[in-house]
Every structure is written in structure tokens, then in C-alpha cells.
Write an enzyme that holds these catalytic residues in place. Structure first.
Site, PDB file in Angstrom:
ATOM      1  N   CYS A   2      44.811  51.999  12.168  1.00  0.00           N
ATOM      2  CA  CYS A   2      43.514  51.674  12.748  1.00  0.00           C
ATOM      3  C   CYS A   2      42.415  52.465  12.056  1.00  0.00           C
ATOM      4  O   CYS A   2      42.663  53.481  11.426  1.00  0.00           O
ATOM      5  CB  CYS A   2      43.521  51.987  14.239  1.00  0.00           C
ATOM      6  SG  CYS A   2      44.827  51.135  15.149  1.00  0.00           S
ATOM      7  N   ARG A  27      41.424  48.668   7.604  1.00  0.00           N
ATOM      8  CA  ARG A  27      42.522  49.384   8.249  1.00  0.00           C
ATOM      9  C   ARG A  27      43.004  48.679   9.512  1.00  0.00           C
ATOM     10  O   ARG A  27      44.039  49.062  10.088  1.00  0.00           O
ATOM     11  CB  ARG A  27      42.092  50.810   8.591  1.00  0.00           C
ATOM     12  CG  ARG A  27      41.750  51.662   7.384  1.00  0.00           C
ATOM     13  CD  ARG A  27      41.383  53.063   7.800  1.00  0.00           C
ATOM     14  NE  ARG A  27      42.504  53.750   8.415  1.00  0.00           N
ATOM     15  CZ  ARG A  27      43.396  54.480   7.751  1.00  0.00           C
ATOM     16  NH1 ARG A  27      43.303  54.617   6.449  1.00  0.00           N
ATOM     17  NH2 ARG A  27      44.390  55.075   8.386  1.00  0.00           N
ATOM     18  N   TRP A  75      44.357  47.752  14.697  1.00  0.00           N
ATOM     19  CA  TRP A  75      45.501  46.987  14.223  1.00  0.00           C
ATOM     20  C   TRP A  75      46.548  47.125  15.317  1.00  0.00           C
ATOM     21  O   TRP A  75      47.112  48.200  15.527  1.00  0.00           O
ATOM     22  CB  TRP A  75      46.008  47.541  12.893  1.00  0.00           C
ATOM     23  CG  TRP A  75      47.025  46.690  12.218  1.00  0.00           C
ATOM     24  CD1 TRP A  75      46.813  45.636  11.379  1.00  0.00           C
ATOM     25  CD2 TRP A  75      48.450  46.830  12.291  1.00  0.00           C
ATOM     26  NE1 TRP A  75      47.995  45.112  10.937  1.00  0.00           N
ATOM     27  CE2 TRP A  75      49.022  45.815  11.480  1.00  0.00           C
ATOM     28  CE3 TRP A  75      49.310  47.703  12.971  1.00  0.00           C
ATOM     29  CZ2 TRP A  75      50.399  45.675  11.329  1.00  0.00           C
ATOM     30  CZ3 TRP A  75      50.678  47.555  12.828  1.00  0.00           C
ATOM     31  CH2 TRP A  75      51.209  46.540  12.007  1.00  0.00           C
ATOM     32  N   ASN A  99      44.717  56.439  16.617  1.00  0.00           N
ATOM     33  CA  ASN A  99      45.498  55.799  15.563  1.00  0.00           C
ATOM     34  C   ASN A  99      46.879  56.428  15.600  1.00  0.00           C
ATOM     35  O   ASN A  99      47.010  57.647  15.547  1.00  0.00           O
ATOM     36  CB  ASN A  99      44.852  56.023  14.196  1.00  0.00           C
ATOM     37  CG  ASN A  99      45.659  55.434  13.059  1.00  0.00           C
ATOM     38  OD1 ASN A  99      46.462  54.524  13.257  1.00  0.00           O
ATOM     39  ND2 ASN A  99      45.468  55.949  11.860  1.00  0.00           N
ATOM     40  N   GLY A 100      47.915  55.612  15.702  1.00  0.00           N
ATOM     41  CA  GLY A 100      49.275  56.135  15.760  1.00  0.00           C
ATOM     42  C   GLY A 100      50.075  55.450  16.842  1.00  0.00           C
ATOM     43  O   GLY A 100      49.675  54.404  17.381  1.00  0.00           O
ATOM     44  N   GLU A 479      56.703  42.314  -7.279  1.00  0.00           N
ATOM     45  CA  GLU A 479      55.314  42.614  -6.934  1.00  0.00           C
ATOM     46  C   GLU A 479      54.494  41.327  -6.860  1.00  0.00           C
ATOM     47  O   GLU A 479      53.669  41.161  -5.948  1.00  0.00           O
ATOM     48  CB  GLU A 479      54.715  43.571  -7.960  1.00  0.00           C
ATOM     49  CG  GLU A 479      53.234  43.811  -7.832  1.00  0.00           C
ATOM     50  CD  GLU A 479      52.808  44.354  -6.481  1.00  0.00           C
ATOM     51  OE1 GLU A 479      51.607  44.298  -6.181  1.00  0.00           O
ATOM     52  OE2 GLU A 479      53.665  44.834  -5.704  1.00  0.00           O
ATOM     53  N   LYS A 483      52.556  39.964  -3.426  1.00  0.00           N
ATOM     54  CA  LYS A 483      51.115  39.776  -3.504  1.00  0.00           C
ATOM     55  C   LYS A 483      50.734  38.385  -3.013  1.00  0.00           C
ATOM     56  O   LYS A 483      49.755  38.215  -2.289  1.00  0.00           O
ATOM     57  CB  LYS A 483      50.643  39.983  -4.953  1.00  0.00           C
ATOM     58  CG  LYS A 483      49.207  40.332  -5.140  1.00  0.00           C
ATOM     59  CD  LYS A 483      48.852  41.656  -4.475  1.00  0.00           C
ATOM     60  CE  LYS A 483      49.643  42.812  -5.052  1.00  0.00           C
ATOM     61  NZ  LYS A 483      50.032  43.799  -4.060  1.00  0.00           N
ATOM     62  N   GLU A 486      51.457  37.914   0.959  1.00  0.00           N
ATOM     63  CA  GLU A 486      50.666  38.674   1.914  1.00  0.00           C
ATOM     64  C   GLU A 486      49.253  38.133   2.078  1.00  0.00           C
ATOM     65  O   GLU A 486      48.648  38.332   3.133  1.00  0.00           O
ATOM     66  CB  GLU A 486      50.638  40.159   1.547  1.00  0.00           C
ATOM     67  CG  GLU A 486      49.916  40.526   0.276  1.00  0.00           C
ATOM     68  CD  GLU A 486      50.034  42.019  -0.042  1.00  0.00           C
ATOM     69  OE1 GLU A 486      50.296  42.808   0.874  1.00  0.00           O
ATOM     70  OE2 GLU A 486      49.878  42.390  -1.217  1.00  0.00           O
ATOM     71  N   HIS A 502      73.991  31.813  -8.202  1.00  0.00           N
ATOM     72  CA  HIS A 502      74.766  32.385  -7.098  1.00  0.00           C
ATOM     73  C   HIS A 502      74.096  32.086  -5.761  1.00  0.00           C
ATOM     74  O   HIS A 502      74.046  32.935  -4.868  1.00  0.00           O
ATOM     75  CB  HIS A 502      74.931  33.899  -7.301  1.00  0.00           C
ATOM     76  CG  HIS A 502      75.709  34.235  -8.525  1.00  0.00           C
ATOM     77  ND1 HIS A 502      77.091  34.256  -8.559  1.00  0.00           N
ATOM     78  CD2 HIS A 502      75.311  34.536  -9.780  1.00  0.00           C
ATOM     79  CE1 HIS A 502      77.499  34.567  -9.769  1.00  0.00           C
ATOM     80  NE2 HIS A 502      76.441  34.742 -10.540  1.00  0.00           N
ATOM     81  N   LYS A 601      45.717  48.198   5.643  1.00  0.00           N
ATOM     82  CA  LYS A 601      45.821  48.819   4.326  1.00  0.00           C
ATOM     83  C   LYS A 601      46.824  49.956   4.288  1.00  0.00           C
ATOM     84  O   LYS A 601      47.669  50.036   3.413  1.00  0.00           O
ATOM     85  CB  LYS A 601      44.440  49.333   3.906  1.00  0.00           C
ATOM     86  CG  LYS A 601      44.398  49.965   2.517  1.00  0.00           C
ATOM     87  CD  LYS A 601      44.698  48.952   1.435  1.00  0.00           C
ATOM     88  CE  LYS A 601      44.593  49.522   0.054  1.00  0.00           C
ATOM     89  NZ  LYS A 601      45.018  48.573  -0.976  1.00  0.00           N
TER      90      LYS A 601
END
Length: 606
Positions: A2, A27, A75, A99-100, A479, A483, A486, A502, A601
């Protein structure tokens, strides 16, 4: 995760808070709110949605006059997205933002319920406010000290006490807070970007220290009532680096920032065309007795580690494993004094990576951290730190932070070669010269935007998409895949191309897009065979190669040829293509590129 901000001073606090929340919105952007002193009481305004919703609500209510308050952009972790679950939360005389995660909030809630004290929201944060209020008997420092003994988990709190006007109290454990003072007042936030308008000199609030912010000063007290000296740091990048500067989005700006970020990261570590870490305080002795390396990180940082593994093993001949930080910390890893654990984190606050670092230190391993933020928790707790110099990265999807992490991996690999004498100085100098040229190569890659945008138009409506590659290309394909998924919300997976037969190839049907990376000459022929297998089953192939003199155009639907570059350095150039592909695909789908749904983020909680 957050965004937190608090201000007390000579300015209009509502304006300071809302501006800061806009800058911190990357955030978290599920909901937002502020609380502030007005007419001898605390007034709260909060709402579901983005900070713009909050700003509109504030404007529609009335003009507020205040010089002290706290703000939060959320968030969601506990409780759904709603006005009630938005921060700030109030209990009695206590109003806070958090935040947490409070791990024992359910147990604490049951204790209050026995006394018929019920929370209004579904959040763990309100329970924290209830605990602090329960401990408050006129002395805020003692209340906070008593409360944190009852709270288990991670937290960064900014707290207002109704009967102590124009003062903010703060404490943290496991979640970041930075603070600064200036002639305009005192400000505290979860990220530097919210401080820069007021001061470029700041400090990181130490864990288990209580900060008291007044208009003209900030004091720190530990849990034993001893005064703690602030360790001041200085922001050495331009404030404009945290602004869009004419670009439509932060992500596009940060893609264009990459040439400069690479130069800033590479050039200070080169002396006489050899890697030199003297200015970092990283001695050669760190690497002398190392016989095994573990790289641990999360998400994009872990993908940089995969490239690092390739470079370190091939060049220095040292066995390297790459571990997901959230798994590493619970796997009871075998470590000793000859093991070097390298942790990678853009923010330096990634919860699982920080926990992995602490575990490595407990087990006696040497630790080296690659981080972007000075004074961050991982930087402070690691034996040695390699700072990347990307400047602030605001978009949730990492671009320039990943690029400089790649550069760090190459430099560390070459330093290992020097110390271990596994390569000649001539070879190492040649590699360094190639690395120094990367910035120019990336600059030329920025001209590929139009070509990649045309390809994005062809894949934007896909429901599923695959990336394939071998060796360095496989590491990079992972990567590229994350990208895309998301920010575009298209299901995407990366596979080692040799594994197609396979099981994976059963998923390739008519029109399914496949991004094939074939930049490595030693496996090029095998990659082309894999591409032909995909084509024969109807896949729509986007082929990314180095400059190839002869390429049968019928094997792919779209071909992107990188500039002339040594194979070992192709990941830098190909990464730009994959960033552009994700960016344009998401943009063409009409999505918020900078703030994708459900993501934040910096992941500062488990």
C-alpha cells in the site's frame, strides 16, 4: 504494497496528501483515503477506487483547512474492496493507516468480541487500531510500545491521536517508511517519490523505532525509550525521473530510460576495462573462497537471476542455482561459509527476498544483494550491496530495473572470472567493452516500436500465448511471458523449446501465437526445428533472431532481427522487443498499462 503518506507543517495538508497519494498509487489502487486534524477533531474522507475518486469526493464535500494528516492508497489483502475497508481506520482516539499484514488479527478480534467491542470493517488494520486504542492512556509512545507487543506480522503504521493535534506517530516492522524534514514541514511515506517535492535528504525509519513528526522536527525513540540518531541519505537522481516527462505512460518512459540507466549502472564499475567494485565496498575476497552461488529473488528479479546463472556458470565455472525466494526460505537449504547467496530486489523491501536473506545469514552464508534503493531493508541487512542506478521505477511492470539487474549479473560474472582466473584479462576486457556498448544498442532498439506495435495488433485478441527459447533465450522468454500476462491479461506461458514434444505442443492449434526467441547461434538450428514444429500445427509464429544471413521467411509469420550484437549480449536487445510487445498489446486492449489489476509495485507482504 500500500501507499502511505503523512504530513505536518506549514502547507495545506490535504493538497500534500492527495498529491502524494497520486505519486504512490502504483503501490495500490483499490481504494484511497485521508484523515486530518480539523477544529480539534480528526476528520476522515475515504472511498473505493483510485485516488482520483478520492480527490473528487474531497472537492465535492467542502474546503478543508488543515496542516496535519495522513493518507493511504490500498492494495487489498484482508477484506474486500469497499469504502468501509478503505484506510484510514479509527478506533476511539486512534486513527491509523497501515501497510502490511497482522497475522494474529483474528485472535485479537475474538478478544475484543468477548467485551462486545466489534470492528466496523473486515480488515486486520482496524484491529491494529483497536489494539493501540486499548493501550492508550494519554501517552502515545507507551501505547505504541504496548500495542506492538501484541501485534504479530508486518506493519508500517502512521498514527494520529485525537487529543495530540498536529503530530504524527509512526513505527514499522518489515514494511518500508522513509521520512524527511524541511522548512515546509515533516513528511513520511512508503516511498521516496512522495518526499521529493520537500527534500532530497531523507532517512529510513529503523525497525522497532517510534517516529514522532512535528511541524519543525522528527524525533526517533526505540522501544527502550532511548533516542535514536537519524542516518541521513541523499537522493542523487533528478526529481523529474519520477515524472512522465511527456510520455503517455510511466512504462513507456521507463523503457526509454534504459540506455541511461545502463550507463549509470555499468560505467562506475569499470576501471582499466576490467570490472571494479571498489566504490561499492565489495572486496575481491568475497569471491575468493566461493564454491557455490545461490541466487534468490521473486518475479522479474528472479528472471534476471536466471540469466546471471548462465553467465556465472559458463564464464566462471561455479555452480549456480536460482531459487524462488518464497520457496527458498521454507526449503531448509544447505548453506555454508563458502556459499554466496545473491538476493535481487528492485525495491530492497520484497518480503520473501528479505526473509531469504535473513535465513542465509543465519546459516553462515556470505550475502550480496542487488538492489535499486539506498537504505532499503535488504541493502542494510546484506553483507555487501551492489546498487543498480535505475532511478525510480513507477510502472508496476518492471523494465529498466530488470535491464540494470541484467547488467549487474554480467558484471558480477566477470568479476568472478577475474578473481577465479577462469578467463584471461584479454577475454574479460573484450566482454566489458561489449557491455559498455549495450547502451547504444538499446538506444537503437527503441526505434523498433512501430514494427512491434504492428505485431501486437495481430496478437491482442488471443486468449492464450506461448514463449519458447533455449539457453539464454529460455531465461528471457520467462521474463517476456510474465511481462505480457501481468499487463495485458492474456494467458501466457514460457517453455524450454526442447520440451515442446513432452506435452506442451498439444496446446498449439490454429492461430495460437508463439513468440520464438532464437538469438543464440549454438542452438539456432535446433530452435528453427522447434519453430517448424509449431508452424506445422498452425501456430502463429513471431520469430526474434540475431542478424541471420539466410532465413526462410516461410517458417514464421513475423520476423524481428536484432542489431548486430554478440550472442551473449542479445538478451539486452531482445528484452526491449518483449517489453514493447507487452506494452502495445495491453495498450491496444485499452488497459491501464501502469496499474494492472490486482498487482502492486512492491510486494512487502507474503
Amino acid at each position: 504494497m500500500c501507499g502511505i503518506i503523512g504530513f505536518t507543517g506549514e502547507l495545506d495538508a490535504v493538497s500534500v496528501l492527495t498529491k502524494g497519494l497520486h505519486e504512490l498509487e502504483y503501490r495500490g489502487y483499490d481504494s484511497a483515503g485521508i484523515a486530518f486534524f480539523e477544529e480539534n477533531c480528526i476528520h476522515t474522507v475515504k472511498t473505493e477506487g483510485k485516488v482520483s475518486n478520492l480527490s473528487e469526493k474531497i472537492e465535492n464535500e467542502r474546503n478543508y483547512t488543515t496542516s496535519c494528516g495522513i493518507g493511504h492508497t490500498r492494495w487489498a489483502t484482508h477484506g474486500g474492496v469497499s469504502d468501509i475497508n478503505s484506510h484510514p481506520h479509527t478506533s476511539g482516539k486512534v486513527t491509523l493507516i497501515h501497510n502490511g499484514i497482522i497475522e494474529n488479527y483474528k485472535e485479537l478480534q475474538k478478544e475484543f468480541e468477548k467485551n462486545e467491542i466489534l470492528p466496523v470493517s473486515e480488515t486486520d488494520s482496524e484491529i491494529a487500531a483497536m489494539v493501540i486504542n486499548d493501550c492508550y492512556h494519554g501517552n502515545p509512545i507507551e501505547a505504541i510500545k504496548s500495542a506492538v507487543k501484541r501485534l504479530h506480522g508486518a506493519y508500517a503504521f502512521c498514527i494520529l491521536f485525537e487529543d495530540i493535534p498536529d503530530t504524527i506517530y509512526a513505527i514499522r516492522k518489515g514494511s518500508p517508511l522513509v521520512a524527511a524534514s524541511s522548512g515546509q514541514g515533516s513528511v513520511i511515506a512508503s516511498d521516496l517519490v512522495a518526499l521529493l517535492d520537500y527534500s532530497k535528504d531523507y532517512f529510513v525509519l529503523p525497525e522497532d523505532c517510534i517516529a514522532c513528526l512535528k511541524k519543525d522536527c522528527i524525533t526517533l525513540t526505540d522501544l527502550n525509550n532511548k533516542t535514536v540518531e537519524k542516518k541521513m541519505l541523499h537522493v542523487d537522481w533528478d526529481v523529474s525521473a519520477a515524472r512522465k516527462n511527456g510520455y503517455d505512460t510511466f512504462m513507456l518512459k521507463e523503457i526509454h530510460d534504459q540506455p541511461e540507466a545502463l550507463l549509470n549502472t555499468i560505467m562506475p564499475r569499470v576501471k582499466n576495462s576490467l570490472p571494479d567494485f571498489e566504490t561499492d565496498g565489495i572486496p575481491d575476497s568475497l569471491f575468493e573462497q566461493v564454491n557455490r552461488i545461490i541466487i534468490t529473488a521473486c518475479g522479474t528479479a528472479m528472471h534476471a537471476g536466471l540469466v546471471g546463472k548462465n553467465r556465472m556458470e559458463r564464464l566462471a565455472g561455479i555452480p549456480v542455482s536460482v531459487e524462488i525466494a518464497s520457496e527458498f526460505r521454507y526449503s531448509n537449504p544447505i548453506l555454508d561459509k563458502n556459499t554466496l547467496v545473491i538476493t535481487i530486489s528492485q525495491s530492497g523491501e520484497t518480503a520473501d527476498t528479505l526473509a531469504a536473506l535473513r535465513l542465509a545469514k543465519e546459516k553462515g552464508a556470505k550475502t550480496l544483494s542487488v538492489v535499486n534503493i539506498k537504505g532499503s531493508s535488504i541493502a542494510r541487512e546484506s553483507d555487501y550491496v551492489f546498487y543498480t542506478h535505475a532511478g525510480p521505477e513507477i510502472a508496476v511492470a518492471s523494465t529498466k530495473a530488470y535491464m540494470v539487474q541484467l547488467a549487474a549479473m554480467y558484471l558480477i560474472a566477470l568479476k568472478l572470472c577475474c578473481v577465479k582466473k577462469t578467463q584471461t584479462d584479454c577475454f574479460i576486457r573484450n566482454e566489458i567493452q561489449n557491455l559498455e556498448k549495450i547502451s547504444d544498442s538499446i538506444e537503437s532498439m527503441l526505434d523498433y516500436a512501430e514494427q512491434v506495435e504492428q505485431i501486437a495488433k495481430e496478437i491482442k485478441d488471443a486468449s492464450s500465448l506461448f514463449y519458447i527459447g533455449r539457453g539464454l533465450d529460455y531465461a528471457l522468454s520467462q521474463e517476456g511471458s510474465i511481462k505480457l500476462k501481468e499487463i495485458s491479461y492474456i494467458h501466457s506461458e514460457a517453455y524450454a523449446a526442447g520440451e515442446l514434444k513432452h506435452g506442451t505442443i498439444s496446446l498449439i492449434t490454429d492461430g495460437v501465437p508463439v513468440i520464438a526467441l532464437a538469438t543464440q547461434k549454438d542452438v539456432y538450428a535446433k530452435m528453427i526445428s522447434n519453430v517448424q514444429e509449431v508452424r506445422s500445427r498452425g501456430g502463429k509464429v513471431v520469430l526474434i533472431t540475431s542478424q541471420m544471413p539466410h532465413l526462410d521467411s516461410s517458417i514464421c509469420d513475423y520476423h524481428i532481427a536484432l542489431p548486430q550484437i554478440e550472442d551473449d549480449f542479445a538478451p539486452f536487445c531482445a528484452a526491449v522487443i518483449l517489453q514493447y510487445l507487452a506494452y502495445f498489446t495491453a495498450s491496444l486492449r485499452g488497459l491501464d498499462v501502469d496499474q494492472p489489476r490486482n498487482l502492486a509495485k512492491s510486494v512487502t507482504v507474503e
